[in-house]
Write an enzyme that holds these catalytic residues in place. Structure first.
Site, PDB file in Angstrom:
ATOM      1  CB  THR A 126      42.273 -55.279-106.317  1.00  0.00           C
ATOM      2  OG1 THR A 126      40.907 -55.007-106.564  1.00  0.00           O
ATOM      3  CG2 THR A 126      42.389 -56.132-105.067  1.00  0.00           C
ATOM      4  N   GLY A 141      35.115 -59.974-109.396  1.00  0.00           N
ATOM      5  CA  GLY A 141      34.699 -60.360-108.054  1.00  0.00           C
ATOM      6  C   GLY A 141      33.472 -61.253-107.993  1.00  0.00           C
TER       7      GLY A 141
HETATM    8  N1  ASP Z   1      37.916 -58.120-107.213  1.00  0.00           N
HETATM    9  C1  ASP Z   1      37.560 -56.722-107.150  1.00  0.00           C
HETATM   10  C2  ASP Z   1      36.066 -56.598-107.165  1.00  0.00           C
HETATM   11  O1  ASP Z   1      35.426 -57.297-107.935  1.00  0.00           O
HETATM   12  C3  ASP Z   1      38.107 -55.907-108.239  1.00  0.00           C
HETATM   13  C4  ASP Z   1      39.543 -56.125-108.551  1.00  0.00           C
HETATM   14  O2  ASP Z   1      40.182 -57.047-108.115  1.00  0.00           O
HETATM   15  O3  ASP Z   1      40.112 -55.315-109.272  1.00  0.00           O
HETATM   16  O4  ASP Z   1      35.554 -55.773-106.461  1.00  0.00           O
END
Ligand code: ASP
Length: 195
Positions: free
Chosen positions: A62, A116
Site C-alpha cells: 500500500t 484492513g
Molecule cells: N490495508 C490494505 C488492505 O487491507 C493492505 C495494506 O495496507 O497493505 O487492503
C-alpha cells in the site's frame, strides 16, 4: 465526486464514469510485478497446504500520502493492491473513508496501511480524528492510541501516516517496520523503514 451526486462508487458503472471523465486506462500487464506474482503463488501454495503465513511484507502493498498546505488545508490519499490472496469482491479499508483514509481540516489527515479488516472494524483513521476532536488529544496521542492499542490489541498489524493542521506529523506503526517519509517546506526529506 465532481461529476455525480455520489462520493463512493464501485463496479461497472464506476468504470464507465471514470472512462467518461477521461481517466487514463491501461491493460492488466501494467499492474504486473514479479515480486507480487511470486507472493501470490506462495500464498496460494500455503493456503492449499492449509497453512497461513502472516508475514505482512508479503501480504500487503500500500502507498499513502497526507499533506498540509500553508493555509492548514489537509488531504489524504491511499492506493493499494489490497491483501494478497483475498477473496474476489473483498473491499478493504483503503477506499473506505474513515477506515484507511481520512482528512478533515478541523483535525487531521490520515492514511493507513495494514490489516484492513481491523482498520474497518475500528474505523481507525476517523477514530484518530475523533480522539482529537472530542477528547482533545494531540495528533500524536490519538494516532499512537489507535495504532498501539486499538489495532495492536485486536490483530490489526500496520500503521498510519498523519498530519494535523499545524503541520505536526506522526507515523506510528505496530509492525516490524513501515516504509515512511516526510518533508516540510524548505527542509530535508526524512525516510525510514524500521524504528
Ligand atoms: N490495508 C490494505 C488492505 O487491507 C493492505 C495494506 O495496507 O497493505 O487492503
Amino acid at each position: 465526486m465532481e461529476q455525480t451526486a455520489h462520493v463512493c462508487m464501485t463496479g461497472p458503472n464506476a468504470l464507465e464514469i471514470a472512462r467518461k471523465a477521461g481517466l487514463e486506462f491501461c491493460g492488466k500487464d501494467y499492474f504486473f510485478t514479479q515480486a507480487r506474482w511470486d507472493a501470490l503463488q506462495e500464498t496460494l501454495k500455503l493456503k492449499a497446504a492449509g497453512e497461513d503465513n502472516d508475514d505482512p511484507a508479503r501480504r500487503h502493498g500500500t502507498v499513502g500520502a497526507v499533506a498540509c498546505d500553508s493555509e492548514g488545508n489537509l488531504a489524504a490519499a491511499t492506493s493499494t493492491g489490497g491483501w494478497t490472496g483475498k477473496a474476489a469482491g473483498r473491499i478493504g479499508d483503503t477506499p473506505m473513508i474513515g477506515a484507511g483514509t481520512y482528512a478533515d481540516n478541523a483535525t487531521c489527515a490520515v492514511s493507513g496501511t495494514g490489516h484492513g479488516e481491523i482498520f474497518i472494524r475500528w474505523t481507525a483513521a476517523s477514530e484518530i480524528a475523533a480522539r482529537m476532536r472530542y477528547a482533545g488529544e494531540s495528533l500524536e496521542q490519538a494516532a499512537k492510541h489507535v495504532v498501539m492499542v486499538d489495532l495492536a490489541e485486536n490483530d490489526g498489524s500496520g500503521g498510519v501516516i498523519a498530519v494535523d493542521r499545524e503541520g505536526n506529523i506522526t507515523l506510528p506503526f505496530n509492525s516490524e517496520g513501515m516504509y515512511r517519509g516526510f518533508v516540510r517546506a524548505g527542509e530535508e526529506a526524512v525516510t525510514a523503514i524500521y524504528r
